[in-house]
Design an enzyme around this catalytic site. Structure first.
Site, PDB file in Angstrom:
ATOM      1  N   SER A  26     -10.659  -1.490  -2.288  1.00  0.00           N
ATOM      2  CA  SER A  26      -9.487  -1.463  -1.418  1.00  0.00           C
ATOM      3  C   SER A  26      -9.849  -1.872  -0.008  1.00  0.00           C
ATOM      4  CB  SER A  26      -8.883  -0.049  -1.368  1.00  0.00           C
ATOM      5  OG  SER A  26      -8.029   0.186  -2.439  1.00  0.00           O
ATOM      6  N   HIS A  85      -4.847   5.581   3.446  1.00  0.00           N
ATOM      7  CA  HIS A  85      -5.166   4.324   2.774  1.00  0.00           C
ATOM      8  C   HIS A  85      -4.464   3.113   3.378  1.00  0.00           C
ATOM      9  CE1 HIS A  85      -5.721   1.506  -0.616  1.00  0.00           C
ATOM     10  NE2 HIS A  85      -6.729   2.282  -0.975  1.00  0.00           N
ATOM     11  N   ASP A 134       0.845  -1.184   0.000  1.00  0.00           N
ATOM     12  CA  ASP A 134       0.000   0.000   0.000  1.00  0.00           C
ATOM     13  C   ASP A 134       0.886   1.242   0.000  1.00  0.00           C
ATOM     14  OD1 ASP A 134      -2.433   1.729   0.641  1.00  0.00           O
ATOM     15  OD2 ASP A 134      -3.281  -0.276   0.855  1.00  0.00           O
TER      16      ASP A 134
END
Length: 789
Positions: free
Chosen positions: A558, A230, A164
């Site tokens: 995601s 994220h 990521d």
């Protein structure tokens, strides 16, 4: 670092190399064309071309010698490109037979003349699989029952590798409380100091050697710190530790935990804020992860047009991973609801779509005529008065409130302003402008493609976000009266929404472009409004409590992929001898296809979701722990499948590296329909409009078991299963069967028919989706750009 070769293309250094390795003298060539533009290329080397280990101590030194044979040593223009002197960026050991290097087009042409060269693939950028717009963020997935965690001991001892954009290492979700040390097999490292790394976050590294050539401003060295929310969000979703009192802006208060809260985390940063994820860095991270001992890889990134598997880093690295027993969970993409938008299509990957959950943060818009419209609001001001405010719209502009000239005090002060999502301002920016102008609040109408799905954000002023159909009702009311009014009524967190789960509108749909005979996506997991860890939430400047500053909601595939990564770790812990394909089958054949109303799962518009949206169904972790039967596959089983897709021998050999090279002509042909996959896809596109499919199931349940076939299909399709009963005498026994599918009355009338095959025993129902099409989805079924040979 032994794995990373750095070749300095200057005359002095090459002379040293030649002095050390006289055998190279005849192979060194001077291209005399190094004044061109240097770019990163993935160079694929021919197999079974191997290096002499008596001459080269490492694969890096061998790759350096190959590069030296074409690297210009006479006309390096360091003034024009000072970084051009370091040419070899990555030397891959596992994921591909080749290396990443910085070369010119002319040097690529020179390479093409070498006997070791297969092809050079130009640099490419991938992206994280969050939703398209900043408005799309969200809440948590389903809770796990004690039985699953007890059976798997919450994933204790498993290692989940996450690729990521960075991680907030000091977050309480990554606290080591209750964690034992990592298993002895762990060979990775953590580039943070010892006070940050612990028994939860056991690995943290950054891969940027390729990216830094394209994106100036990436420091050297790079620590895998959180670039955006994220990476922290996905990591905590997969394996976050228990955090009591977690909440999103005061809503959804409870104990946060990942799917496998006792699993260890190894983080690999391959993406950078506003830049994306470089293909060759992704390959390098997977290359190391499989060596370092991860059990599961969670990859929430991809490319909408990834193309052939032999050039896609997730497909390439994923194959090597499953060959070494590592399970790979990937996101399906966020380009729905359009057809044929699914990413990460390789059959050895688990491709995860996204669904809604049953939790909402309810904010009601009560109109002046008494009608109430339910929406959502992440931040709900305490003791907000239920006052009827004047209701106004952006009627001068395009309705999106994107023109700052219309958001002035004289227009909006003391009023509820109705705005539509879109335009050149984010919803948070609109709210900020309205707040500064003294607006009482905002009603934000979602876009049409989102249907009934709402994804709230923590706005700085009182807000209700409503779905597009509700927005139409609101606008009709405003047209019906000269003095429209409305009040905002905040109702907090509400559970039990009947029409859930539903497939998220943004979740990418099939059919697969790369292998249309395999149903993709494979499965669906929670991906809308997921509460998980962040380094700091967007929106409201001052969260209502300290923990609210550490959690936020996000949406996207995601978010669904790490749910499945964590569940895979739980299954792997409970069944350590199962292959990645067996774990995948256990998940797919035990899914739910009904919502809480016990009606078929729908899409965002309330229509029954197709298999192209849902895959096999929504994950059911309890059932997946004990599936009864599995459709198993070894890594080698995918090889004839790739040959049937039209890949050349060199391409197949590159994908399956470091396994021995293959000749497709010497392998039995395996059509896509006959790959031992947990789903079945066939085409009745020619006479006699009948197709037979072969499958084999392995008994992983009780020693003795009897399963009877049950088929559910539309009347236009006839399905025969031979034999119709499978009798098992022991565990791990394998039984083969054949499924014959034909159009009932000649040619299939509908374009696509959907149904299912169920193997039923007293203890288990093993369900496989069946998708029948009257024609091929795409004219050309050949993936490769080379002729098969």
């Amino acid at each position: 670092m032994a794995r990373l070769g750095a070749l300095i293309c200057s005359l002095r250094v090459v002379v040293v190399v030649v002095a050390l390795l006289p055998s190279l003298l005849a192979t060194v060539a001077v291209a005399h064309n190094d004044t061109g533009v240097h770019k990163n290329y993935l160079i694929i080397v021919r197999k079974p071309y191997e290096y002499d280990q008596n001459v080269y101590k490492t694969v890096s030194s061998w790759h350096a010698s190959l590069l030296a044979s074409v690297c210009d040593t006479a006309k390096e223009e360091l003034a024009a490109d000072p970084g051009a002197e370091t040419r070899l960026i990555y030397s891959y050991r596992n994921v591909v037979n080749g290396f990443c290097a910085r070369v010119t087009k002319e040097e690529v042409f020179e390479m093409a003349r070498k006997d070791w060269f297969v092809k050079a693939i130009p640099e490419k950028t991938y992206r994280l699989m969050t939703t398209h717009t900043p408005e799309m963020i969200g809440l948590t997935g389903p809770a796990f029952h004690g039985g699953v965690w007890n059976t798997s001991n919450m994933g204790e001892g498993m290692i989940i590798g996450v690729l990521d954009d960075g991680i907030a290492a000091g977050h309480p979700s990554f606290d080591a409380g209750g964690m034992g040390p990592p298993p002895a097999k762990w060979k990775g490292r953590c580039d943070f100091n010892s006070s940050v790394c612990n028994n939860k976050l056991i690995g943290a590294r950054s891969f940027y050697e390729s990216a830094r050539w394209k994106w100036r401003g990436i420091d050297d060295p790079v620590l895998p710190v959180n670039e955006t929310a994220h990476g922290t969000h996905t990591s905590s979703t997969a394996a976050g530790n228990f955090v009591p009192g977690a909440n999103a802006m005061g809503n959804g208060i409870g104990t946060a935990a990942g799917m496998a809260p006792r699993a260890h985390l190894a983080f690999y940063q391959v993406c950078f804020e506003d830049k994306g994820c470089d293909r060759d860095d992704i390959l390098a991270a997977i290359d190391d992860a499989v060596d370092e001992g991860v059990d599961v890889l969670s990859i929430s990134l991809g490319d909408d047009e990834a193309g052939e598997f032999s050039a896609d880093p997730v497909a390439l690295g994923g194959y090597t991973a499953i060959m070494k027993g590592v399970f790979v969970s990937t996101s399906a993409g966020n380009n729905g609801p359009s057809a044929s938008t699914v990413s990460n299509e390789a059959p050895w990957l688990l491709t995860v779509a996204a669904s809604t959950t049953d939790r909402r943060f309810v904010a009601t818009v009560k109109l002046g005529n008494g009608i109430e419209i339910d929406g959502e609001a992440l931040y709900q001001p305490p003791n907000f008065p239920s006052t009827q405010w004047a209701l106004v719209r952006d009627t001068i502009g395009d309705g999106t409130c994107s023109d700052e000239r219309l958001l002035k005090k004289e227009h909006v002060a003391g009023k509820l302003v109705v705005c539509e999502q879109g335009g050149n301002l984010t919803s948070l920016e609109k709210g900020s402008f309205l707040h500064q102008a003294g607006a009482a609040g905002m009603v934000l109408i979602g876009p049409k493609f989102m249907g009934s799905v709402v994804q709230p954000k923590p706005h700085i002023l009182p807000v209700a976000q409503i779905a597009y159909p509700s927005g139409e009702k609101l606008k009709n009311y405003m047209k019906s009266t000269m003095s429209p009014t409305a009040a905002l009524i905040y109702k907090g967190t509400v559970f039990g929404t009947p029409m859930t789960p539903a497939v998220a509108p943004f979740s990418s749909r099939g059919p697969s472009k790369q292998n249309q005979g395999i149903l993709k996506p494979d499965i669906t997991g929670p991906g809308v409004n997921i509460i998980a860890a962040v380094h700091g939430p967007e929106g409201l400047a001052t969260p209502p409590n300290p923990l609210a500053a550490m959690f936020d909601i996000m949406s996207g595939t995601s978010m669904s992929a790490p749910h499945l990564s964590g569940i895979a770790a739980l299954i792997r812990k409970a069944h350590p001898m199962w292959s990645p394909a067996a774990i995948k089958s256990a998940m797919m054949t035990s899914t739910d296809t009904m919502d809480r109303r016990q009606k078929p799962i729908t899409d965002q518009d309330g229509n029954e979701a197709t298999m192209f949206a849902l895959g096999a169904g929504v994950i059911n972790p309890t059932k997946a722990m004990n599936p009864g039967l599995v459709y198993d596959l070894s890594a080698a089983d995918y090889v004839p499948f790739m040959c049937a897709l039209g890949y050349s021998d060199h391409e197949v050999s590159s994908i399956i590296h470091p396994a021995p090279s293959v000749s497709c002509k010497q392998l039995p042909a395996v059509d896509m329909k006959d790959l031992n996959y947990p789903s079945i896809t066939v085409f009745l596109d020619r006479e006699p409009y009948a197709v037979s499919v072969s499958r084999a199931v392995t008994n992983v349940g009780s020693g003795k078991a009897v399963y009877v076939a049950s088929v559910e299909m539309p009347e236009t399709v006839s399905v025969t299963v031979t034999p119709g009963t499978l009798k098992f005498k022991k565990v791990n026994q394998v039984k083969k069967f054949k499924v014959t599918i034909r159009a009932t009355n000649g040619r299939l009338k509908e374009s696509v028919a959907e149904g299912q095959l169920k193997w039923v025993s007293p203890d288990n129902v093993v369900r496989s989706p069946i998708l029948v099409s009257s024609q091929k989805f795409f004219e050309d079924d050949t993936t490769s750009d080379h002729a098969r040979r």
